[in-house]
Design a protein around this motif. Structure first.
Motif, PDB file in Angstrom:
ATOM      1  N   SER A 170      55.544 -15.589   0.358  1.00 59.97           N
ATOM      2  CA  SER A 170      55.350 -13.852   0.185  1.00 59.97           C
ATOM      3  C   SER A 170      53.607 -13.869  -0.148  1.00 59.97           C
ATOM      4  O   SER A 170      53.768 -14.298  -1.623  1.00 59.97           O
ATOM      5  CB  SER A 170      56.624 -13.241   0.275  1.00 59.97           C
ATOM      6  OG  SER A 170      56.022 -11.576   0.053  1.00 59.97           O
ATOM      7  N   GLU A 171      52.882 -13.331   0.474  1.00 57.05           N
ATOM      8  CA  GLU A 171      51.409 -13.127   0.219  1.00 57.05           C
ATOM      9  C   GLU A 171      50.502 -13.592   0.023  1.00 57.05           C
ATOM     10  O   GLU A 171      50.520 -13.748  -1.318  1.00 57.05           O
ATOM     11  CB  GLU A 171      52.049 -11.431  -1.320  1.00 57.05           C
ATOM     12  CG  GLU A 171      51.946 -10.087  -0.765  1.00 57.05           C
ATOM     13  CD  GLU A 171      51.533  -9.436   0.055  1.00 57.05           C
ATOM     14  OE1 GLU A 171      50.721  -9.904   0.639  1.00 57.05           O
ATOM     15  OE2 GLU A 171      51.647  -7.938  -0.027  1.00 57.05           O
ATOM     16  N   VAL A 172      50.696 -14.767   0.955  1.00 59.19           N
ATOM     17  CA  VAL A 172      50.084 -16.036   0.289  1.00 59.19           C
ATOM     18  C   VAL A 172      48.310 -15.943   1.721  1.00 59.19           C
ATOM     19  O   VAL A 172      48.774 -14.976   2.023  1.00 59.19           O
ATOM     20  CB  VAL A 172      50.893 -17.412   0.722  1.00 59.19           C
ATOM     21  CG1 VAL A 172      51.657 -17.152   2.155  1.00 59.19           C
ATOM     22  CG2 VAL A 172      50.192 -18.564   0.115  1.00 59.19           C
ATOM     23  N   GLY A 173      47.928 -16.794   0.571  1.00 58.11           N
ATOM     24  CA  GLY A 173      46.697 -16.770   1.344  1.00 58.11           C
ATOM     25  C   GLY A 173      46.813 -17.866   2.097  1.00 58.11           C
ATOM     26  O   GLY A 173      47.405 -18.915   2.322  1.00 58.11           O
ATOM     27  N   ARG A 178      47.950 -23.274   3.061  1.00 62.76           N
ATOM     28  CA  ARG A 178      47.826 -24.908   4.003  1.00 62.76           C
ATOM     29  C   ARG A 178      47.879 -25.682   2.972  1.00 62.76           C
ATOM     30  O   ARG A 178      49.125 -27.058   3.258  1.00 62.76           O
ATOM     31  CB  ARG A 178      45.979 -24.458   4.072  1.00 62.76           C
ATOM     32  CG  ARG A 178      46.631 -26.678   4.997  1.00 62.76           C
ATOM     33  CD  ARG A 178      44.975 -26.717   4.533  1.00 62.76           C
ATOM     34  NE  ARG A 178      44.705 -25.747   6.436  1.00 62.76           N
ATOM     35  CZ  ARG A 178      44.795 -25.923   7.689  1.00 62.76           C
ATOM     36  NH1 ARG A 178      44.911 -26.624   8.103  1.00 62.76           N
ATOM     37  NH2 ARG A 178      44.692 -24.676   8.201  1.00 62.76           N
ATOM     38  N   ARG A 179      47.840 -25.704   1.595  1.00 65.95           N
ATOM     39  CA  ARG A 179      47.770 -25.985   0.277  1.00 65.95           C
ATOM     40  C   ARG A 179      49.273 -26.830   0.426  1.00 65.95           C
ATOM     41  O   ARG A 179      49.704 -27.499  -0.278  1.00 65.95           O
ATOM     42  CB  ARG A 179      47.455 -26.044  -0.725  1.00 65.95           C
ATOM     43  CG  ARG A 179      45.608 -25.945  -0.798  1.00 65.95           C
ATOM     44  CD  ARG A 179      45.150 -25.164  -2.061  1.00 65.95           C
ATOM     45  NE  ARG A 179      45.622 -25.581  -3.803  1.00 65.95           N
ATOM     46  CZ  ARG A 179      45.272 -24.822  -4.417  1.00 65.95           C
ATOM     47  NH1 ARG A 179      44.766 -23.502  -4.281  1.00 65.95           N
ATOM     48  NH2 ARG A 179      46.053 -24.716  -5.636  1.00 65.95           N
ATOM     49  N   GLY A 180      50.684 -25.905  -0.100  1.00 63.84           N
ATOM     50  CA  GLY A 180      51.424 -25.656   0.492  1.00 63.84           C
ATOM     51  C   GLY A 180      51.934 -26.237   0.590  1.00 63.84           C
ATOM     52  O   GLY A 180      53.016 -27.587   0.624  1.00 63.84           O
ATOM     53  N   HIS A 181      51.850 -26.149   2.638  1.00 65.28           N
ATOM     54  CA  HIS A 181      52.819 -27.075   3.797  1.00 65.28           C
ATOM     55  C   HIS A 181      52.410 -27.739   2.810  1.00 65.28           C
ATOM     56  O   HIS A 181      52.933 -29.284   3.778  1.00 65.28           O
ATOM     57  CB  HIS A 181      51.935 -26.399   4.273  1.00 65.28           C
ATOM     58  CG  HIS A 181      53.301 -26.897   6.041  1.00 65.28           C
ATOM     59  ND1 HIS A 181      53.924 -26.144   6.279  1.00 65.28           N
ATOM     60  CD2 HIS A 181      52.424 -27.849   6.383  1.00 65.28           C
ATOM     61  CE1 HIS A 181      54.442 -27.392   6.921  1.00 65.28           C
ATOM     62  NE2 HIS A 181      53.522 -28.049   7.653  1.00 65.28           N
ATOM     63  N   ALA A 182      51.198 -28.792   2.780  1.00 61.66           N
ATOM     64  CA  ALA A 182      51.130 -30.204   2.669  1.00 61.66           C
ATOM     65  C   ALA A 182      52.239 -30.894   1.773  1.00 61.66           C
ATOM     66  O   ALA A 182      52.048 -32.452   1.604  1.00 61.66           O
ATOM     67  CB  ALA A 182      49.459 -30.137   2.176  1.00 61.66           C
ATOM     68  N   LYS A 204      43.191 -14.905   8.736  1.00 58.02           N
ATOM     69  CA  LYS A 204      42.999 -16.480   8.874  1.00 58.02           C
ATOM     70  C   LYS A 204      44.777 -16.914   8.019  1.00 58.02           C
ATOM     71  O   LYS A 204      44.676 -17.848   8.929  1.00 58.02           O
ATOM     72  CB  LYS A 204      42.591 -16.852   7.653  1.00 58.02           C
ATOM     73  CG  LYS A 204      41.086 -16.158   7.465  1.00 58.02           C
ATOM     74  CD  LYS A 204      39.943 -16.473   6.416  1.00 58.02           C
ATOM     75  CE  LYS A 204      38.815 -16.445   6.575  1.00 58.02           C
ATOM     76  NZ  LYS A 204      38.120 -16.294   5.266  1.00 58.02           N
ATOM     77  N   VAL A 205      45.152 -15.788   7.725  1.00 60.92           N
ATOM     78  CA  VAL A 205      47.004 -16.314   7.465  1.00 60.92           C
ATOM     79  C   VAL A 205      47.401 -17.041   9.311  1.00 60.92           C
ATOM     80  O   VAL A 205      48.179 -18.026   9.581  1.00 60.92           O
ATOM     81  CB  VAL A 205      48.008 -15.254   6.871  1.00 60.92           C
ATOM     82  CG1 VAL A 205      49.037 -16.178   6.681  1.00 60.92           C
ATOM     83  CG2 VAL A 205      47.201 -15.452   5.535  1.00 60.92           C
ATOM     84  N   LEU A 343      45.581 -13.142  -2.286  1.00 60.34           N
ATOM     85  CA  LEU A 343      44.949 -14.202  -3.293  1.00 60.34           C
ATOM     86  C   LEU A 343      45.804 -15.271  -4.672  1.00 60.34           C
ATOM     87  O   LEU A 343      44.914 -15.622  -4.969  1.00 60.34           O
ATOM     88  CB  LEU A 343      43.511 -14.080  -2.799  1.00 60.34           C
ATOM     89  CG  LEU A 343      43.160 -13.107  -2.029  1.00 60.34           C
ATOM     90  CD1 LEU A 343      41.807 -13.335  -2.630  1.00 60.34           C
ATOM     91  CD2 LEU A 343      42.515 -14.119  -1.311  1.00 60.34           C
ATOM     92  N   TRP A 344      46.435 -14.341  -4.999  1.00 62.06           N
ATOM     93  CA  TRP A 344      46.655 -14.783  -6.618  1.00 62.06           C
ATOM     94  C   TRP A 344      47.718 -16.031  -5.949  1.00 62.06           C
ATOM     95  O   TRP A 344      47.941 -16.415  -5.299  1.00 62.06           O
ATOM     96  CB  TRP A 344      47.992 -14.040  -6.807  1.00 62.06           C
ATOM     97  CG  TRP A 344      47.397 -12.389  -7.488  1.00 62.06           C
ATOM     98  CD1 TRP A 344      46.709 -12.323  -7.077  1.00 62.06           C
ATOM     99  CD2 TRP A 344      48.627 -11.885  -7.875  1.00 62.06           C
ATOM    100  NE1 TRP A 344      46.796 -11.031  -7.422  1.00 62.06           N
ATOM    101  CE2 TRP A 344      47.513 -10.419  -8.607  1.00 62.06           C
ATOM    102  CE3 TRP A 344      49.564 -11.517  -8.551  1.00 62.06           C
ATOM    103  CZ2 TRP A 344      48.139  -9.786  -9.637  1.00 62.06           C
ATOM    104  CZ3 TRP A 344      50.656 -11.368  -9.878  1.00 62.06           C
ATOM    105  CH2 TRP A 344      49.060  -9.611  -9.811  1.00 62.06           C
TER     106      TRP A 344
END
Length: 345
Positions: A170-173, A178-182, A204-205, A343-344
């Protein structure tokens, strides 16, 4: 015919309605009577064809994240999703599934919680009392003390423990998504999208989610009620203080009302409500973008679902793009121009 779509990540085989149901208003500003809340939920599910699930968005909080211009701390405040305690929304759902157990398999439950993950997950599971397993878990915000990768590794371990089935953010940049999905497949990213909130980071998201086949839950598709046309004056905002975020000054409100008036007029021409127009526009921004309006009444749930029947043509999308270009929104989602909590992390 109600439009449907599939989720992403490990939930890529799950078919849901192209409009989800946010449950926050059922417990956030005083508890709605159970029967009213239950009918609101049931009416949406009952409208769907066999095999299609209604995505329900619930939550548990004991912290409210307060953003300072320096992006410093979180501080304890009132609960977001439950009056008096943060599990009120989930307790209501448990009562719903107690009374209507057959609806557990017809709904896809997304639970958004505070950032103390282990405690929150266990508390949420306890609140549901075994009536329904959490289908998807998503932290309300990423904690700045940990990397995105650390978040995902910790949460994916809880999936392996059987605590919940799928992972969301939630509320992710865009970069964090992209980094998390990797590290582990992200099934859903929840961000704010509406004619009042369609910034460059939002775009962009959307682009990254489409590239990685991640579904998006678009919360507040009505701009916290502003695009319904029902809020006529700044004083009307007193009933829901967070709506002031986009209207910090009276001149902002008056300017933004020009945009709203244009959308209301367009809805009239299309033969739909202004709310349906906003929801349909949000859903038309991508195949896996699922608007997430809140509702505590049956008639509002059905109106929201009716947005999937609104045909948004190329000309319609161009007209709204023109409206947004001619009347750019003034004001900001939260507390300052330089702050975006996505951006957190």
């Amino acid at each position: 015919m109600i439009q449907t779509t599939k989720l992403g990540g490990t939930a890529a085989d799950v078919v849901v309605a192209k409009v989800a149901h946010g449950l926050m208003t059922m417990t956030m500003r005083g508890n709605v009577p159970d029967e009213q809340a239950f009918e609101s939920i049931k009416s949406g599910v009952d409208s769907l064809p066999p095999g299609v699930k209604m995505m329900l968005n619930s939550g548990e909080y004991s912290l409210a994240l307060t953003v300072h211009l320096t992006l410093t701390l979180c501080r304890p405040t009132a609960d977001f999703y439950g009056e008096g305690h943060g599990i009120g929304n989930l307790e209501l759902l448990a009562r719903f599934y107690d009374k209507y157990p057959e609806y557990a398999d017809r709904t896809f439950l997304s639970v958004k919680v505070e950032t103390i993950f282990k405690t929150s997950v266990e508390r949420s599971i306890t609140a549901l009392r075994g009536t329904k397993k959490i289908d998807l878990f998503q932290p309300a915000r990423l904690m700045r003390e940990f990397t995105v990768e650390d978040h995902v590794r910790y949460l994916s371990a809880m999936i392996k423990e059987g605590k919940f089935d799928h992972l969301g953010f939630s509320e992710v940049g865009a970069a964090s998504l992209r980094r998390g999905h990797a590290v582990y497949p992200i099934s859903v990213a929840e961000i704010e999208i509406s004619p009042m909130s369609y910034e460059e980071e939002t775009k962009k998201v959307i682009a990254v989610a489409a590239e990685l086949d991640i579904a998006i839950n678009a919360y507040s598709p009505l701009g916290h009620g502003l695009t319904t046309g029902n809020i006529k004056t700044v004083e009307d905002l007193n009933i829901w203080r967070s709506r002031r975020r986009l209207t910090l000054h009276r001149q902002n409100f008056e300017h933004n009302q020009i945009l709203v008036a244009a959308l209301v007029a367009m809805a009239g021409k299309k033969g739909c409500t202004p709310a349906q127009l906003s929801i349909a526009w949000v859903g038309s921004l991508g195949d896996k973008i699922i608007p997430l309006p809140g509702s505590s009444r049956k008639e509002r749930t059905l109106e929201n679902l009716g947005a999937t029947k609104v045909d948004m043509t190329t000309e319609d999308m161009a007209e709204i793009a023109s409206i947004l270009e001619k009347h750019p929104v003034r004001g900001h989602r939260y507390f300052g121009e330089s702050v975006d909590v996505r951006l957190w992390g």
